[in-house]
Scaffold this motif. Structure first.
Motif, PDB file in Angstrom:
ATOM      1  N   LYS A 448       0.836  -1.197   0.000  1.00  0.00           N
ATOM      2  CA  LYS A 448       0.000   0.000   0.000  1.00  0.00           C
ATOM      3  C   LYS A 448       0.873   1.251   0.000  1.00  0.00           C
ATOM      4  CE  LYS A 448      -3.550   2.298   2.817  1.00  0.00           C
ATOM      5  NZ  LYS A 448      -4.361   2.181   4.055  1.00  0.00           N
ATOM      6  N   ILE A 449       0.519   2.209  -0.865  1.00  0.00           N
ATOM      7  CA  ILE A 449       1.158   3.522  -0.897  1.00  0.00           C
ATOM      8  C   ILE A 449       0.136   4.560  -0.466  1.00  0.00           C
ATOM      9  CG2 ILE A 449       2.165   5.332  -2.353  1.00  0.00           C
ATOM     10  CD1 ILE A 449       3.337   3.177  -4.113  1.00  0.00           C
ATOM     11  N   THR A 481       4.409   0.242   2.753  1.00  0.00           N
ATOM     12  CA  THR A 481       4.435  -0.870   3.720  1.00  0.00           C
ATOM     13  C   THR A 481       5.525  -1.861   3.329  1.00  0.00           C
ATOM     14  OG1 THR A 481       2.740  -2.027   2.432  1.00  0.00           O
ATOM     15  CG2 THR A 481       1.981  -0.628   4.235  1.00  0.00           C
ATOM     16  N   GLY A 482       6.637  -1.332   2.818  1.00  0.00           N
ATOM     17  CA  GLY A 482       7.673  -2.187   2.265  1.00  0.00           C
ATOM     18  C   GLY A 482       8.745  -2.595   3.246  1.00  0.00           C
ATOM     19  N   THR A 483       9.950  -2.845   2.725  1.00  0.00           N
ATOM     20  CA  THR A 483      11.035  -3.446   3.507  1.00  0.00           C
ATOM     21  C   THR A 483      11.684  -2.480   4.480  1.00  0.00           C
ATOM     22  OG1 THR A 483      12.559  -2.911   1.700  1.00  0.00           O
ATOM     23  CG2 THR A 483      11.544  -5.099   1.680  1.00  0.00           C
ATOM     24  N   GLY A 484      11.550  -1.166   4.238  1.00  0.00           N
ATOM     25  CA  GLY A 484      12.165  -0.199   5.139  1.00  0.00           C
ATOM     26  C   GLY A 484      13.652  -0.023   4.872  1.00  0.00           C
ATOM     27  N   ARG A 526      12.704  14.834   4.417  1.00  0.00           N
ATOM     28  CA  ARG A 526      13.107  13.977   5.525  1.00  0.00           C
ATOM     29  C   ARG A 526      12.556  12.567   5.317  1.00  0.00           C
ATOM     30  NH1 ARG A 526      16.708  16.552   6.059  1.00  0.00           N
ATOM     31  NH2 ARG A 526      17.416  17.878   7.783  1.00  0.00           N
ATOM     32  N   ILE A 527      13.337  11.567   5.774  1.00  0.00           N
ATOM     33  CA  ILE A 527      12.966  10.154   5.647  1.00  0.00           C
ATOM     34  C   ILE A 527      12.714   9.588   7.034  1.00  0.00           C
ATOM     35  CG2 ILE A 527      13.725   7.862   4.903  1.00  0.00           C
ATOM     36  CD1 ILE A 527      15.499   9.205   2.830  1.00  0.00           C
ATOM     37  N   TYR A 528      11.599   8.856   7.186  1.00  0.00           N
ATOM     38  CA  TYR A 528      11.272   8.144   8.427  1.00  0.00           C
ATOM     39  C   TYR A 528      11.051   6.686   8.046  1.00  0.00           C
ATOM     40  CZ  TYR A 528      10.111  13.023   9.287  1.00  0.00           C
ATOM     41  OH  TYR A 528      10.152  14.390   9.353  1.00  0.00           O
ATOM     42  N   SER A 529      11.820   5.772   8.635  1.00  0.00           N
ATOM     43  CA  SER A 529      11.741   4.382   8.193  1.00  0.00           C
ATOM     44  C   SER A 529      12.136   3.433   9.309  1.00  0.00           C
ATOM     45  CB  SER A 529      12.661   4.171   6.975  1.00  0.00           C
ATOM     46  OG  SER A 529      12.541   2.865   6.464  1.00  0.00           O
ATOM     47  N   GLN A 533       9.000  -2.482   8.452  1.00  0.00           N
ATOM     48  CA  GLN A 533       7.739  -1.791   8.719  1.00  0.00           C
ATOM     49  C   GLN A 533       7.350  -0.821   7.610  1.00  0.00           C
ATOM     50  OE1 GLN A 533       5.830  -2.582  11.445  1.00  0.00           O
ATOM     51  NE2 GLN A 533       7.419  -4.141  11.728  1.00  0.00           N
ATOM     52  N   GLY A 534       8.302  -0.382   6.816  1.00  0.00           N
ATOM     53  CA  GLY A 534       7.985   0.548   5.737  1.00  0.00           C
ATOM     54  C   GLY A 534       8.746   1.856   5.871  1.00  0.00           C
TER      55      GLY A 534
END
Length: 689
Positions: A448-449, A481-484, A526-529, A533-534
């Protein structure tokens, strides 16, 4: 005891004065005083002999101070003589007297007692000696270099023969190698030959030139060098170079002419092959340019239609292998050229054709790749405009869904009452699409995006965290909702060319380009990962105090507008090719064009009485002012003058708080000719003049 005024004292002073003036060397007495630069920082000349002027060329020195005489050198001279005054130790040194362009040898000693603050200086001009020493060193080095060159030439077998020609008797004595090179009997060479016998085997086409070169060398004397062909014993002609020197007697009579022969047959053959290869490559390059020009003309006619109907499919195809393919093509071309050069130097001429074929193949593939790439070049001017991000996202949802595929669920969560932003809309579209494609790649098994927008207040604490000024911002976030990502990957994610994708499946430029775009727009990324969890990537853009405009991208036009009578456009660009292009376009459209290569020349034109209806200027200019500063100066001189900036990238100097002033526009290089023409007509039409 005699008084100071006695005849003996007067006689002694007279002898001292006569000796003082007779000394050929320069002599002076200097007296220190405290000046504006500190204690003992200056001195005046209180006495000097006639030799002072002779050694320095400076007249009337008595009474002149150091800082009046040589202000630029004063600190150095004061420090030298001050050390003598303070320590009492004499010094002897050589130093360049820059003010008079001389080198002087100096001896200095303190005059007792120290309270007098006086130093006696004896010196002489040694400039001629120093120059002679330097010339001798240069001559010795040249001799050593010549010996080394001769030794290298002999070792390499380059010298194939020697001769000595006695000019008064016209008698050549040559070694055996010379005789073989000229197809002569070595026995005759030892006994002596005439010039006519020596040149008998020279190629008929070269004989006249050789005779003229020999006659000229004998007449003037000195070095001689000439290339020509000689028939050897096998009946074939070979290229050689004769190097020698004609020696004249004291009365100018030519006496002797020694020299050596150098085999240059292979060199001439390689040069001919090199010229042929260069001609082929030049023809190849001209053909390539013609094909690219034809392809570009075709693509400019259909680019807008292709961009609307096939943009995502083609971008997905190009981004996977563009850099990989293009580097392979460059490697093939550069490698072929390098091996061709190597084989030519080695004399392996027969192997060159395969490298030419390889280079031609790579060029053809490069032309095809360029054709695909130019199909998606944007034709509209990319300038910041007021935009509603919710409306932008809504218009792209179908395109994004097709790009990521049916296995990905795309949702848009738009905030109500979203503020406007001042942004380059096409670049924001590209950034959003890149983020969605990255999210898709992180979910190979589907997922999901979510695309979210929101109004954000950035306080002082958040300002330090996000590294942006405090204030109001609009956020555009893409989460998956990918690999992170791991912390190490996040730290490098914005670095140019960093990618975690396999070779051929990513350039590593996507996030770095988004980062640069956000920074130039006054915002941040900014990136939050979390691994497993994604990931969420958020673009923060400053709020714009104004209503969002409808899509105002510059439309294509099939009819290029022409100039009205007398309209004049001034073009300022330091790149001659760009100036030529713009000037030619203006001429074709009926405008008069004024040209300047820098801000200085542009300012002079603006200050003249010439008619100027529009200023077209590059942003990055030499001459002390950039394009924006030149535009501001132009409006001071000519109020209301409209300005078109042409630039290869969005430079910060172009913007004031993120926006252009009324009557200003920007056109990004490279640009289509009809777009340039339409933009010029539009801006001149808006001019109040």
């Amino acid at each position: 005891m005699q008084s100071p005024s006695s005849p003996a004292v007067s006689q002694s002073e007279a002898r001292y004065r006569a000796l003082f003036e007779a000394i050929d060397d320069g002599f002076c007495i200097i007296e220190f005083f405290d000046g504006p630069h500190g204690p003992l920082s200056d001195y005046r000349h209180i006495e000097a002999n006639a030799g002072y002027e002779k050694q320095t060329g400076i007249s009337n020195i008595i009474g002149r101070t150091l800082r009046d005489l040589v202000p630029d050198e004063a600190d150095g001279w004061a420090e030298l003589y001050r050390s003598v005054l303070v320590t009492g130790r004499p010094i002897h040194f050589e130093r360049e007297f820059i003010a008079v362009n001389r080198i002087i040898e100096v001896s200095a000693t303190r005059i007792e007692p120290p309270e007098l603050r006086q130093v006696a200086v004896l010196f002489r001009d040694i400039t001629a000696r120093k120059r002679a020493e330097a010339a001798l060193r240069d001559s010795e080095q040249l001799a050593r270099d010549n010996v080394q060159r001769v030794q290298l030439a002999l070792a390499a077998g380059a010298i194939i023969g020697t001769w000595l020609w006695d000019l008064p008797t016209d008698r050549f004595t040559v070694d055996e190698a010379f005789a073989r090179a000229f197809g002569l009997d070595p026995a005759l060479g030892r006994d002596g030959l005439s010039l006519a016998q020596v040149v008998a085997t020279v190629h008929p086409d070269d004989q006249a030139g050789l005779a003229a070169a020999i006659e000229e060398a004998v007449k003037r004397g000195g070095p001689y060098a000439h290339q020509y062909r000689v028939r050897r014993a096998d009946g074939k002609y070979y290229w050689l170079e004769a190097n020698g020197r004609v020696e004249h007697g004291p009365d100018g009579t030519p006496l002797s002419f020694p020299g050596v022969l150098i085999d240059i047959d292979d060199r001439r053959a390689l040069a001919a092959e090199r010229d042929r290869a260069i001609a082929e490559l030049r023809a190849l390059n001209e053909t390539l340019e013609q094909r690219i020009a034809e392809a570009r003309a075709e693509l400019l006619r259909s680019a807008e239609q292709l961009r609307q109907s096939q943009k995502m499919e083609a971008v997905g195809q190009l981004t996977g292998g563009l850099a990989h393919d293009f580097n392979n093509l460059l490697a093939g071309i550069s490698g072929s050229l390098e091996l061709m050069s190597t084989r030519i130097r080695q004399g392996r001429i027969g192997e060159i054709d395969k490298y030419v074929v390889a280079a031609q193949g790579a060029v053809k593939r490069a032309a095809s790749l360029t054709h695909r790439l130019l199909a998606f070049a944007r034709r509209q001017t990319l300038t910041p405009t007021a935009a509603n991000v919710n409306r932008l996202v809504g218009g792209m949802l179908d395109l994004i869904q097709r790009s990521v595929g049916p296995g990905i669920d795309v949702q848009h969560v738009g905030a109500a009452g979203l503020w406007s932003v001042l942004v380059d809309v096409p670049q924001l579209e590209s950034a959003l699409l890149n983020l969605c494609i990255n999210a898709r790649d992180a979910m190979p098994s589907g997922g999901k995006i979510t695309i979210e927008t929101g109004n954000r207040w950035i306080d002082r604490a958040q300002s330090r965290l996000y590294d942006i000024p405090t204030g109001q911002y609009v956020s555009l976030c893409v989460s998956d909702t990918g690999t992170g990502m791991t912390p190490d990957v996040i730290a490098k994610a914005f670095d140019p060319f960093f990618t975690t994708k396999p070779i051929g499946q990513g350039t590593g430029l996507g996030l770095s380009m988004i980062y640069g775009f956000a920074q130039q727009s006054g915002g941040q990324v900014r990136i939050y990962s979390e691994v497993g969890q994604g990931t969420m990537v958020c673009i923060y853009l400053p709020r714009h105090r104004g209503e969002a405009a409808e899509d105002e991208r510059f439309p294509d036009s099939t009819a290029i507008p022409f100039a009205h009578t007398g309209e004049t456009v001034m073009v300022v660009d330091d790149e001659p090719t760009v100036r030529m292009l713009v000037a030619d376009v203006l001429e074709d459209l009926g405008y008069s064009a004024l040209e300047a290569s820098d801000s200085v020349g542009g300012l002079k034109l603006l200050q003249s009485d010439a008619r100027i209806d529009l200023l077209v200027t590059d942003v990055g200019l030499p001459g002390g002012m950039n394009g924006r500063q030149l535009a501001d100066a132009a409006r001071q001189i000519r109020p209301g003058l409209n300005v078109l900036f042409i630039t290869g990238f969005a430079e910060n100097a172009l913007l004031n708080n993120g926006q252009l002033e009324p009557g200003m526009a920007v056109l990004t290089k490279p640009f289509a000719v009809d777009t340039l023409a339409a933009r010029i007509r539009e801006l001149i039409g808006k001019s109040p003049n």
